[in-house]
Scaffold this motif. Structure first.
Motif, PDB file in Angstrom:
ATOM      1  N   THR A 173      -3.768   0.774  -9.618  1.00  0.00           N
ATOM      2  CA  THR A 173      -2.978   0.145 -10.027  1.00  0.00           C
ATOM      3  C   THR A 173      -3.225  -0.895 -11.062  1.00  0.00           C
ATOM      4  O   THR A 173      -2.400  -1.742 -11.501  1.00  0.00           O
ATOM      5  CB  THR A 173      -1.883  -0.503  -8.913  1.00  0.00           C
TER       6      THR A 173
ATOM      7  N   LEU B 236       4.852   0.964 -10.123  1.00  0.00           N
ATOM      8  CA  LEU B 236       4.323   1.513  -9.025  1.00  0.00           C
ATOM      9  C   LEU B 236       5.062   2.698  -8.558  1.00  0.00           C
ATOM     10  O   LEU B 236       6.272   2.969  -9.061  1.00  0.00           O
ATOM     11  CB  LEU B 236       4.265   0.781  -7.886  1.00  0.00           C
TER      12      LEU B 236
ATOM     13  N   LEU C  89       0.936  -1.373   0.043  1.00  0.00           N
ATOM     14  CA  LEU C  89      -0.052   0.041   0.012  1.00  0.00           C
ATOM     15  C   LEU C  89       0.751   1.136   0.111  1.00  0.00           C
ATOM     16  O   LEU C  89       0.621   2.329  -0.506  1.00  0.00           O
ATOM     17  CB  LEU C  89      -0.938  -0.117   1.076  1.00  0.00           C
TER      18      LEU C  89
ATOM     19  N   TYR D 119      -7.978   0.191  -2.129  1.00  0.00           N
ATOM     20  CA  TYR D 119      -6.731   0.685  -1.964  1.00  0.00           C
ATOM     21  C   TYR D 119      -5.811   0.663  -3.327  1.00  0.00           C
ATOM     22  O   TYR D 119      -5.177   1.810  -3.534  1.00  0.00           O
ATOM     23  CB  TYR D 119      -6.158   0.324  -0.662  1.00  0.00           C
ATOM     24  N   THR D 120      -6.033  -0.335  -4.193  1.00  0.00           N
ATOM     25  CA  THR D 120      -4.904  -0.502  -5.140  1.00  0.00           C
ATOM     26  C   THR D 120      -5.634  -0.452  -6.446  1.00  0.00           C
ATOM     27  O   THR D 120      -5.071  -0.878  -7.500  1.00  0.00           O
ATOM     28  CB  THR D 120      -4.308  -2.087  -4.965  1.00  0.00           C
TER      29      THR D 120
ATOM     30  N   SER E  91       1.993   1.651  -3.486  1.00  0.00           N
ATOM     31  CA  SER E  91       1.398   2.166  -4.447  1.00  0.00           C
ATOM     32  C   SER E  91       1.073   3.584  -4.368  1.00  0.00           C
ATOM     33  O   SER E  91       0.309   4.127  -5.078  1.00  0.00           O
ATOM     34  CB  SER E  91      -0.247   1.558  -4.140  1.00  0.00           C
TER      35      SER E  91
ATOM     36  N   LEU F 114      -2.252  -6.551  -7.962  1.00  0.00           N
ATOM     37  CA  LEU F 114      -1.599  -6.201  -6.648  1.00  0.00           C
ATOM     38  C   LEU F 114      -2.526  -6.664  -5.582  1.00  0.00           C
ATOM     39  O   LEU F 114      -1.790  -7.320  -4.558  1.00  0.00           O
ATOM     40  CB  LEU F 114      -1.190  -4.624  -6.579  1.00  0.00           C
ATOM     41  N   ALA F 115      -3.583  -6.410  -5.538  1.00  0.00           N
ATOM     42  CA  ALA F 115      -4.583  -6.711  -4.114  1.00  0.00           C
ATOM     43  C   ALA F 115      -4.577  -8.200  -4.096  1.00  0.00           C
ATOM     44  O   ALA F 115      -4.220  -8.737  -2.896  1.00  0.00           O
ATOM     45  CB  ALA F 115      -5.996  -6.412  -4.685  1.00  0.00           C
TER      46      ALA F 115
END
Length: 768
Positions: A172, A181, A93, A168-169, A96, A205-206
């Motif tokens: 990306t 990133l 996080l 949150y990602t 990112s 990414l998650a």
């Protein structure tokens, strides 16, 4: 320079029995590490390239956020980040584009106590799932598939965590790899099939962060690009070597692992197994620390007795990490740069983050993966997100919660693919439960007044989901103990896209019922048995029936009451067995929006039923007459701070109740006129009200969601004749209790009292 302490990392939240054997196999030969990266970037101009390595450690990983805050305050520019388990989540996080302050604010806003709940918020469940809460409290839940009993693949659910990471990602999602990133990043996971470390450097990414934290026995492993991935801490909990291969000239390694347990923790098989896991994990951490040089820095914040499961202590853990980071300011100073160069580094990160955060376009298409077309068509009817509208992430998350609330999927996730015109293709990825579609639960309940009155019941439940392509379900329940019971229901949606359904059911039971005289003396015991069958047409209220449902239908029953003497006394009306048949029409409505079935903090539940029909008698009495039954119950709950008020009411009327069937409209027992025996107050007309206060205690125990203390005031009565109903005739009861919402149901230890009843202790566990 090395700052060392005598603590080493723990891979995650927990481990399961037998994991030590897996470790022994995985570490019996040379460790197979990922190959050196071919695209490692050169050192930053004028200074060494700094790599930040964050270890796993469950909730203790929140201390990483405090350490990162200290790095920012010391103006330490981080060029690459590598993390394992919780270290991967915090590091990913941060990589990112989040700042340390943003990380702290976001993790403190999360309700970590509910984040890992296997079920979605109760209000989102279908009414069928909610009713299961009141049928039994399971001691054990498992599945049956292909002739085998199967336990759920994880002790807790990762769905909410995945949704949080996805949110949150989201910016990306279009990157080709994690070098794109704002800060290049790697996550470390374990291939659960061969025990080898896997360095995740591209893709979702998650999903990479979730895979790195797939603690065996806690979270289900994640199938990613054909590999079944588990917690990276099993094989490389402090991945210094990965940072080196990314081109780091110097490494700042942060180890927040759980220390080894003392002698006191080795008194059980589980404790010994956990200690073996810790020892084996320590070996891979020791190996990583041994590669550090005097140019590197090892940070080990002193987190004391805080454990990997202390998710409720976010603020404390962040503070401990930050306070420790401040104490090593001199060590951090040699990695520091002047203010202009640090601003330039921070601006570069912000620019890359802004470039990634492209605007989310309209939804061009919606498709499902992991389910067949018939299932997808039915599930699509519950979605608020549709093609052509601009994607609203909170709305989409609510849609995913609805899908997860069906209970059929262990994983519910989504991905977005951007088209050239800026529109988004939405893919909903569902993974069906590996332990379904047959779900088994074992529950129990018991009660005692410590004066010789008590009961015990064992309950077994079976649910078969998706019996056909239109979503039919088959439910069965068996009860053994004070009451012998058998229930079976077939639930069939009428069409694939229709909310209406039909339900056919059979309910049989056998139990003994005590009869009392007007002064509360037990005068007889009767054996009551019956079988009832019904057919309903129903309509759910709310999407997927998550508010409640309404039903109308036909019902038929056969019942028999046989008297048994007590101390030689027999009521005058009981001169032999009484048998009767009932045939009628039934209407019912139920709405349930309680947040918890046990000790709710807010919401409501209301239920009403009316039956109109005809009754025919056989045996000592004969003839027939019409009958009417009406019953309604309601509960409303409101919380102010730590104080909760729970108000409940019940009204019932029957035009005629045969002797021996009186407990259908009866009061008595804990919080049903506390201080009276179960079934002691009975009649054709019933009125009851209850006001309960409770407060959640600030203690945490592993076997219960929460502990409570409180009390109740109750008033009500039952009368045989309408002319007897008066306010003066109301009876009162009260209770003071300590309680717990445990995994096997609500547990109460209470003092009960009634002016016209008795005063004493009462223990209650499970369902009435």
């Amino acid at each position: 320079m090395l700052l060392r302490r005598s603590r080493f990392a723990f891979p995650g939240l927990s481990a399961v029995l037998g994991l030590a054997v897996w470790f022994a196999v995985a570490f019996s030969g040379p460790s197979a590490l990922a190959q050196p990266e071919q695209n490692a970037q050169p050192s930053a101009p004028g200074r060494p390239r700094i790599g930040l390595v964050l270890s796993g450690g469950g909730a203790r990983g929140f201390a990483h956020v405090g350490v990162i805050k200290a790095l920012e305050a010391a103006r330490v520019p981080v060029d690459v980040i590598v993390g394992t388990s919780m270290g991967a989540i915090v590091g990913g996080l941060y990589a990112s584009g989040m700042s340390a302050d943003e990380l702290e604010r976001e993790i403190q806003a999360v309700d970590w106590g509910d984040l890992f709940d296997r079920r979605e918020p109760r209000q989102l469940l279908s009414q069928r799932r909610k009713e299961e809460d009141f049928e039994l409290s399971p001691v054990l839940s498992l599945g049956f598939r292909n002739g085998q009993f199967i336990l759920p693949s994880g002790a807790v659910s990762s769905r909410s965590l995945e949704m949080l990471l996805r949110r949150y990602t989201l910016s990306t999602r279009h990157l080709a790899n994690f070098d794109g990133l704002p800060t290049p990043f790697r996550a470390v996971a374990t291939d659960m099939e061969n025990g080898q470390p896997v360095v995740l450097d591209h893709g979702d990414l998650a999903a990479a962060l979730r895979a790195s934290m797939s603690v065996p026995g806690v979270f289900a492993p994640l199938d990613l690009e054909g590999r079944l991935l588990g917690d990276g801490g099993l094989v490389n909990n402090l991945p210094v070597d990965v940072a080196r291969r990314m081109g780091a000239d110097v490494v700042i390694a942060v180890d927040i692992g759980t220390p080894l347990g003392g002698r006191a923790s080795l008194g059980t098989l589980f404790g010994v197994t956990m200690q073996m896991v810790h020892i084996l994990t320590e070996q891979n951490v020791r190996a990583s620390i041994a590669t550090l040089t005097t140019d590197d820095l090892l940070l080990q914040p002193p987190l004391g007795a805080l454990t990997s499961a202390d998710f409720g202590k976010v603020a404390e853990l962040v503070k401990l990490g930050n306070d420790y980071g401040k104490t090593v300011g001199e060590a951090l100073a040699r990695f520091s740069v002047d203010a202009p160069r640090y601003r330039q580094w921070a601006q570069t990160r912000e620019t890359r983050a802004t470039a990634n955060a492209a605007r989310i376009g309209a939804v061009a298409s919606v498709k499902f993966e992991g389910v067949n077309e018939a299932h997808a068509a039915r599930l699509a009817t519950a979605l608020d997100t549709t093609e052509g509208q601009r994607l609203d992430v909170p709305r989409l998350e609510r849609d995913l919660q609805k899908l997860a609330a069906t209970g059929d999927y262990e994983r519910v996730d989504y991905s977005l693919t951007r088209r050239e015109d800026g529109a988004e293709d939405l893919t909903l990825r569902l993974t069906e439960n590996t332990w379904g579609p047959n779900y088994l639960r074992v529950g129990l309940d018991l009660r005692t007044d410590f004066q010789g009155q008590g009961a015990f019941n064992l309950r077994l439940s079976h649910n078969r989901h998706w019996l056909n392509e239109s979503g039919a379900e088959w439910r069965n329940r068996v009860q053994l103990g004070e009451t012998l019971g058998l229930y079976s229901e077939l639930f069939q949606p009428l069409t694939l896209k229709s909310d209406r359904f039909v339900s056919g059911y059979v309910d049989a039971n056998l139990r003994r019922v005590e009869l009392y005289n007007d002064i509360g003396q037990s005068v007889a015991l009767v054996r009551r048995q019956g079988i009832q069958a019904g057919l309903d047409l129903g309509w759910p209220m709310g999407l997927l029936g998550n508010v409640g449902d309404m039903r109308v239908g036909l019902v038929a029953a056969h019942r028999k009451v046989t008297p048994e003497l007590i101390a030689g006394v027999q009521p005058q009306d009981l001169v032999g067995s009484l048998r009767w048949n009932e045939v009628g029409v039934r209407g019912a409505v139920i709405a349930d929006q309680l947040d918890y079935a046990n000790f709710p903090s807010h919401g409501y539940r209301a239920k009403g039923e009316v039956v109109l029909g005809r009754r025919t008698y056989y045996g000592v009495a004969s003839g027939s007459d019409s009958f009417t039954r009406l019953e309604g119950t309601a509960t409303g709950v409101k919380t102010w701070g730590v104080h909760t008020l729970n108000a409940g009411a019940r009204l019932a009327y029957a035009s005629q109740i045969p002797i021996g069937a009186v407990d259908e409209y009866a009061l008595g027992g804990f919080q049903q006129l506390s201080g009276y025996r179960v079934g002691q107050v009975a009649g054709n007309y019933l009125v009851f009200g209850r006001l309960t206060y409770y407060q959640r205690l600030p203690y945490s125990v592993g076997v219960a969601r929460a502990l409570f203390v409180g009390g109740s005031l109750e008033a009500g009565n039952a009368w045989t004749q309408r002319r007897d109903i008066t306010l003066r005739g109301m009876r009162a009861g009260s209770s003071l209790f300590v309680g717990a919402d445990t995994g096997i149901g609500p547990l109460y230890l209470s003092i009960v009292s009634a002016p016209r009843g008795y005063t004493g202790l009462y223990l209650f566990l499970g369902r009435p």
